[in-house]
Design a protein around this motif. Sequence first.
Motif, short mmCIF file in Angstrom:
data_model
loop_
_atom_site.label_atom_id
_atom_site.label_comp_id
_atom_site.label_asym_id
_atom_site.label_seq_id
_atom_site.Cartn_x
_atom_site.Cartn_y
_atom_site.Cartn_z
N GLU A 144 8.76 -11.96 -31.99
CA GLU A 144 7.48 -11.63 -32.64
C GLU A 144 7.58 -11.86 -34.15
O GLU A 144 6.60 -12.28 -34.79
N ARG A 145 8.76 -11.62 -34.72
CA ARG A 145 8.97 -11.90 -36.15
C ARG A 145 9.01 -13.41 -36.39
O ARG A 145 8.43 -13.90 -37.36
N GLU A 146 9.71 -14.11 -35.53
CA GLU A 146 9.83 -15.56 -35.68
C GLU A 146 8.48 -16.25 -35.58
O GLU A 146 8.18 -17.20 -36.33
N LEU A 147 7.63 -15.79 -34.68
CA LEU A 147 6.31 -16.38 -34.50
C LEU A 147 5.29 -15.86 -35.51
O LEU A 147 4.20 -16.44 -35.64
N ASP A 148 5.64 -14.76 -36.19
CA ASP A 148 4.73 -14.13 -37.15
C ASP A 148 3.41 -13.76 -36.48
O ASP A 148 2.33 -14.15 -36.92
N VAL A 149 3.53 -13.01 -35.39
CA VAL A 149 2.35 -12.56 -34.65
C VAL A 149 2.28 -11.04 -34.68
O VAL A 149 3.24 -10.36 -35.06
N ASP A 150 1.14 -10.50 -34.27
CA ASP A 150 0.94 -9.07 -34.26
C ASP A 150 1.90 -8.42 -33.25
O ASP A 150 1.85 -8.75 -32.06
N PRO A 151 2.78 -7.52 -33.68
CA PRO A 151 3.77 -6.94 -32.77
C PRO A 151 3.16 -6.21 -31.58
O PRO A 151 3.62 -6.36 -30.44
N THR A 152 2.13 -5.42 -31.82
CA THR A 152 1.51 -4.67 -30.73
C THR A 152 0.92 -5.61 -29.69
O THR A 152 1.10 -5.42 -28.48
N ASP A 153 0.24 -6.65 -30.12
CA ASP A 153 -0.34 -7.64 -29.20
C ASP A 153 0.75 -8.37 -28.43
O ASP A 153 0.66 -8.57 -27.22
N PHE A 154 1.80 -8.79 -29.14
CA PHE A 154 2.85 -9.57 -28.49
C PHE A 154 3.58 -8.72 -27.45
O PHE A 154 3.90 -9.21 -26.35
#
Length: 339
Positions: A144-154
């Motif tokens: 989730e950090r690598e993709l830079d996406v919302d943690p809750t959504d991921f």
Amino acid sequence: MIDWDFAVSLGSRIAGEGPTVTRAEADDAVAELRAGAGRSTGLVREFTGLDAPDGTAPILVVDRPGWVQANAEGFEVATRPMIEKLVASKPPSGLSLRVGSKITGAEVGGLLGFLAGKVLGQFDPFHAPHGRLLLVAPNIVHVERELDVDPTDFRLWVCLHEETHRVQFTAVPWMRDHLFSEIRAISDAVEPTTFVDGGLERLTEAIRSGRKGGSLVEMFSTPEQREILDRVTGMMSLLEGHADVVMDDVGPSVIPSVDQIRRRFTQRRQGVGTLDRLLRRLLGLEAKMAQYRDGAKFVRSVVDKVGMEEFNAVWAAPEHLPSKAELSDPNGWVTRVLG
């Protein structure tokens, strides 16, 4: 023949601990994953019509060493029939047993260590009595950090996929036993001398040529085993594709950034280095990626044609599972199963 304790120890060292997180971040991730898995059960049931009994298969949030330990236990169960056959053919003893078990333990440990840094989640069907769901928290946080996406959504997106597998195996009572019977069939087809003789040469040739599809599974399979593997491929592609369809079709209603997550996650699957691609090929992981794609295409094609309720005939009996050929011919499956 395999020193499982050594395999777990080595695999855990190779896997490492994962990304740096504070205690609070770790606690939040674990709590959110547990909640996401629990929430996913109802979402999967509503979308698929599959109703899994409550409390049948536990949900565990684990670190990398925990995943290594769990999969070593699963490997031990899965390989037991084959090992018993090999031992009966040529019983090891003394120094050869001690040295050999360390070597095979190192091989298994290396495999587990490599995979432990990549797997986000997994349903473990080998855990008695009904299996268990594993969610690998450090890997989910890393991606989730690598993709830079919302943690809750991921995290909920991952839970949707993995919880679908838990539902598949617990709502379909024959699925687990059927998988075990196919594993036993592969073991029964093993010829010990063929399995051992020429193995190093074939492995070396596969590494040197890097030929597409040259996985270890394919190198050590007889025609009879390949027929069984084709059946297993059909089953696993169905399970993986079905889970991908669930996570992407349910996602928009509960995960605001699902389109961004899917796009970036797909790009990440393609962006691996040379060594990583070679290891994926040898371990059959490229075929795993094809299972997601081919299985999802099959599920969507059948559901679009006959609807989810009719599609669910696939879960009625083992003979209703799609063959490897039917994955690319969903109309053929519809004709054969639904008439």
